[in-house]
Design a protein around this motif. Structure first.
Motif, mmCIF file in Angstrom:
data_model
loop_
_atom_site.group_PDB
_atom_site.id
_atom_site.type_symbol
_atom_site.label_atom_id
_atom_site.label_comp_id
_atom_site.label_asym_id
_atom_site.label_seq_id
_atom_site.Cartn_x
_atom_site.Cartn_y
_atom_site.Cartn_z
ATOM 1 N N LEU A 152 -9.364 5.694 14.329
ATOM 2 C CA LEU A 152 -8.879 4.712 13.367
ATOM 3 C C LEU A 152 -7.891 3.807 14.095
ATOM 4 O O LEU A 152 -6.874 4.271 14.611
ATOM 5 C CB LEU A 152 -8.180 5.404 12.191
ATOM 6 C CG LEU A 152 -7.486 4.484 11.181
ATOM 7 C CD1 LEU A 152 -8.486 3.563 10.492
ATOM 8 C CD2 LEU A 152 -6.715 5.307 10.160
ATOM 9 N N VAL A 153 -8.211 2.523 14.181
ATOM 10 C CA VAL A 153 -7.306 1.543 14.776
ATOM 11 C C VAL A 153 -6.564 0.879 13.631
ATOM 12 O O VAL A 153 -7.158 0.190 12.796
ATOM 13 C CB VAL A 153 -8.061 0.505 15.632
ATOM 14 C CG1 VAL A 153 -7.112 -0.583 16.126
ATOM 15 C CG2 VAL A 153 -8.744 1.190 16.810
ATOM 16 N N HIS A 178 -8.284 10.781 15.658
ATOM 17 C CA HIS A 178 -7.340 10.038 16.496
ATOM 18 C C HIS A 178 -7.011 8.719 15.816
ATOM 19 O O HIS A 178 -7.886 8.073 15.236
ATOM 20 C CB HIS A 178 -7.937 9.766 17.870
ATOM 21 C CG HIS A 178 -8.208 11.012 18.646
ATOM 22 N ND1 HIS A 178 -9.354 11.739 18.489
ATOM 23 C CD2 HIS A 178 -7.454 11.665 19.549
ATOM 24 C CE1 HIS A 178 -9.321 12.790 19.286
ATOM 25 N NE2 HIS A 178 -8.174 12.777 19.936
ATOM 26 N N VAL A 179 -5.738 8.324 15.921
ATOM 27 C CA VAL A 179 -5.284 7.069 15.324
ATOM 28 C C VAL A 179 -4.544 6.265 16.387
ATOM 29 O O VAL A 179 -3.733 6.814 17.136
ATOM 30 C CB VAL A 179 -4.343 7.328 14.117
ATOM 31 C CG1 VAL A 179 -3.833 6.024 13.532
ATOM 32 C CG2 VAL A 179 -5.052 8.158 13.052
ATOM 33 N N MET A 180 -4.850 4.979 16.446
ATOM 34 C CA MET A 180 -4.119 4.065 17.325
ATOM 35 C C MET A 180 -3.313 3.137 16.432
ATOM 36 O O MET A 180 -3.884 2.394 15.628
ATOM 37 C CB MET A 180 -5.061 3.256 18.205
ATOM 38 C CG MET A 180 -5.844 4.112 19.168
ATOM 39 S SD MET A 180 -6.705 3.131 20.399
ATOM 40 C CE MET A 180 -5.497 3.164 21.700
ATOM 41 N N ILE A 181 -1.993 3.189 16.568
ATOM 42 C CA ILE A 181 -1.102 2.342 15.776
ATOM 43 C C ILE A 181 -0.841 1.067 16.573
ATOM 44 O O ILE A 181 -0.136 1.071 17.578
ATOM 45 C CB ILE A 181 0.221 3.065 15.450
ATOM 46 C CG1 ILE A 181 -0.031 4.418 14.772
ATOM 47 C CG2 ILE A 181 1.137 2.165 14.632
ATOM 48 C CD1 ILE A 181 -0.638 4.343 13.397
ATOM 49 N N PHE A 233 -1.852 7.551 19.201
ATOM 50 C CA PHE A 233 -1.413 6.655 20.261
ATOM 51 C C PHE A 233 -0.748 5.504 19.542
ATOM 52 O O PHE A 233 -1.345 4.896 18.647
ATOM 53 C CB PHE A 233 -2.595 6.139 21.087
ATOM 54 C CG PHE A 233 -2.206 5.058 22.069
ATOM 55 C CD1 PHE A 233 -1.872 5.383 23.366
ATOM 56 C CD2 PHE A 233 -2.152 3.731 21.679
ATOM 57 C CE1 PHE A 233 -1.503 4.391 24.274
ATOM 58 C CE2 PHE A 233 -1.780 2.733 22.566
ATOM 59 C CZ PHE A 233 -1.463 3.072 23.870
ATOM 60 N N VAL A 234 0.496 5.192 19.911
ATOM 61 C CA VAL A 234 1.216 4.104 19.253
ATOM 62 C C VAL A 234 1.673 3.095 20.300
ATOM 63 O O VAL A 234 2.163 3.467 21.366
ATOM 64 C CB VAL A 234 2.411 4.634 18.412
ATOM 65 C CG1 VAL A 234 3.391 5.413 19.250
ATOM 66 C CG2 VAL A 234 3.122 3.510 17.662
#
Length: 194
Positions: free
Chosen positions: A5-6, A59-62, A84-85
């Motif tokens: 998820l971006v 997984h999430v990219m902030i 990952f931020v």
């Protein structure tokens, strides 16, 4: 492959999505500014809560506006996702500590993006800059100040955090950051110690 998820589909979010897809990962996008599926990615969700509730997302990219990083990172951790931020991780020490505590409680990884510090041309530039004898340097950042979410000194630091951090990494400790309102021109100025 991963399903990622971006969160935030501006410049950084789009770059990360392209890179993830080039590595055969699937990308789902959330951005409140997008009223519909942006195309080119596996999916789009209308809210962060919906995206975080999907069991296929781990997984999430902030990549959202910096002022949301800590809050959205904590939400992702509470949903059991690895995160990952983009930097900055948080705006205050308290927010940073809250993220660390949430990661500890969730037993999940939070990685903060500092990729430019490993980019070969910048490593060479940094090495060359360190050989120069100077007493100070001034970085002038010319951006669209009206597009910033606020008009305060804190907004300058928050929205220019990438530029300030890479400049600090290249040149060394920063002694002064001035907002355009402080210097009577349209450029932010940063002065570095020798």
């Amino acid at each position: 492959p991963m399903m990622v998820l971006v969160c935030g589909y501006g410049s950084a979010g789009q770059r990360h999505a392209v890179n993830l897809m080039a590595m055969d990962h699937d990308v789902v996008v959330y951005d409140p500014a997008l009223p519909a599926h942006p195309g080119g990615v596996k999916g789009w969700v209308p809210s962060l809560a919906v995206g975080l509730s999907l069991p296929i997302i781990n997984h999430v990219m902030i990549c959202s506006a910096a002022r949301f990083h800590a809050e959205q990172t904590i939400q992702a951790l509470k949903a059991g996702k690895e995160v990952f931020v983009e930097k900055p991780l948080a705006w205050t020490v308290e927010e940073g500590e809250a993220v660390c505590e949430a990661a500890k409680q969730a037993r999940k990884v939070v990685a903060v993006g500092y990729q430019w510090c490993f980019y070969e041309p910048l490593l060479v530039l940094r090495q060359r800059l360190r050989t120069l004898n100077w007493s100070s340097a001034i970085l002038q950042y010319e951006g669209n100040r009206q597009a910033w979410p606020g008009n305060s000194y804190e907004d300058l630091l928050l929205e220019c955090s990438h530029e300030i951090e890479i400049a600090r990494w290249l040149f060394g400790p920063i002694s002064l950051v001035l907002d355009s309102a402080s210097v009577s021109d349209s450029r932010a100025k940063i002065k570095f110690l020798d």
